[in-house]
Design a protein around this motif. Structure first.
Motif, PDB file in Angstrom:
ATOM      1  N   VAL A  53       0.799  -1.230   0.000  1.00 52.53           N
ATOM      2  CA  VAL A  53       0.000   0.000   0.000  1.00 52.53           C
ATOM      3  C   VAL A  53       0.825   1.271   0.000  1.00 52.53           C
ATOM      4  O   VAL A  53       0.379   2.302  -0.480  1.00 52.53           O
ATOM      5  CB  VAL A  53      -1.026   0.025   1.157  1.00 52.53           C
ATOM      6  CG1 VAL A  53      -2.085  -1.048   0.958  1.00 52.53           C
ATOM      7  CG2 VAL A  53      -0.360  -0.130   2.502  1.00 52.53           C
ATOM      8  N   ASN A  54       2.051   1.218   0.561  1.00 54.07           N
ATOM      9  CA  ASN A  54       2.883   2.418   0.553  1.00 54.07           C
ATOM     10  C   ASN A  54       4.357   2.060   0.613  1.00 54.07           C
ATOM     11  O   ASN A  54       4.722   0.910   0.822  1.00 54.07           O
ATOM     12  CB  ASN A  54       2.493   3.375   1.696  1.00 54.07           C
ATOM     13  CG  ASN A  54       2.644   2.744   3.052  1.00 54.07           C
ATOM     14  OD1 ASN A  54       3.706   2.249   3.417  1.00 54.07           O
ATOM     15  ND2 ASN A  54       1.571   2.745   3.828  1.00 54.07           N
ATOM     16  N   ARG A  72       2.277   6.492  -1.788  1.00 58.32           N
ATOM     17  CA  ARG A  72       1.375   5.357  -1.996  1.00 58.32           C
ATOM     18  C   ARG A  72       1.967   4.428  -3.034  1.00 58.32           C
ATOM     19  O   ARG A  72       2.468   4.875  -4.064  1.00 58.32           O
ATOM     20  CB  ARG A  72       0.021   5.846  -2.493  1.00 58.32           C
ATOM     21  CG  ARG A  72      -0.845   6.485  -1.429  1.00 58.32           C
ATOM     22  CD  ARG A  72      -2.165   7.004  -2.005  1.00 58.32           C
ATOM     23  NE  ARG A  72      -2.833   6.042  -2.873  1.00 58.32           N
ATOM     24  CZ  ARG A  72      -3.840   5.264  -2.492  1.00 58.32           C
ATOM     25  NH1 ARG A  72      -4.311   5.329  -1.281  1.00 58.32           N
ATOM     26  NH2 ARG A  72      -4.397   4.425  -3.346  1.00 58.32           N
ATOM     27  N   GLY A  73       1.907   3.148  -2.756  1.00 60.52           N
ATOM     28  CA  GLY A  73       2.301   2.139  -3.731  1.00 60.52           C
ATOM     29  C   GLY A  73       3.696   2.330  -4.285  1.00 60.52           C
ATOM     30  O   GLY A  73       4.551   2.988  -3.694  1.00 60.52           O
ATOM     31  N   GLN A  78      -0.433  -0.459  -6.588  1.00 56.36           N
ATOM     32  CA  GLN A  78      -0.469  -1.082  -5.269  1.00 56.36           C
ATOM     33  C   GLN A  78      -0.665  -2.577  -5.500  1.00 56.36           C
ATOM     34  O   GLN A  78      -1.780  -3.088  -5.422  1.00 56.36           O
ATOM     35  CB  GLN A  78      -1.599  -0.498  -4.415  1.00 56.36           C
ATOM     36  CG  GLN A  78      -1.355   0.949  -4.014  1.00 56.36           C
ATOM     37  CD  GLN A  78      -2.419   1.466  -3.073  1.00 56.36           C
ATOM     38  OE1 GLN A  78      -3.610   1.242  -3.292  1.00 56.36           O
ATOM     39  NE2 GLN A  78      -2.001   2.175  -2.050  1.00 56.36           N
TER      40      GLN A  78
END
Length: 132
Positions: A53-54, A72-73, A78
């Motif tokens: 996710v991050n 993010r990602g 992601q």
């Protein structure tokens, strides 16, 4: 399945392999600009799926300068990794010195909503033949 039912050891069974390359054609040593690409392969070694996710990076140059990157990602994605699955991507960074390093972590989440960090061990960035 509750969080207590999850075996913590298997949550951290994310393997991260890194391949780096110095990009001579994009670099300009006379301007203290050294460009590197890095290709990361993220492998889910557990028997349970997880989603990246991050990301969190610490990029350090030879003068001790540190750039911290969070987002993010990775590369706008992601990725969701089922058991035994891999995700590979290539990105890059620019240093003002011919040698540096990167390290960090990926924030992951299981289908059950359990969050954990997959550690990215430190790796070197170096112009070829600059280190002995």
């Amino acid at each position: 399945m509750s969080e207590e039912d999850l075996d913590e050891d298997r949550l951290y069974q994310i393997q991260i392999d890194v391949y780096t390359r110095y990009l001579d054609e994009q670099s300009s040593p006379e301007d203290n600009r050294y460009v590197f690409s890095y290709t990361i392969t993220i492998s889910n070694q557990s028997e349970y799926p997880a989603k990246l996710v991050n990301r969190h990076w610490l990029i350090t140059d030879a003068e001790g300068g540190v750039e911290e990157v969070r987002g993010r990602g990775v590369v706008g994605e992601q990725p969701y990794l089922g058991p035994g699955e891999q995700f590979q991507y290539t990105s890059g960074t620019i240093l003002k010195t011919p040698v540096g390093s990167m390290e960090g972590s990926y924030g992951m989440v299981t289908d059950e909503g359990v969050e954990f960090e997959a550690v990215i061990p430190p790796f070197s960035l170096a112009v070829p033949r600059i280190l002995h």
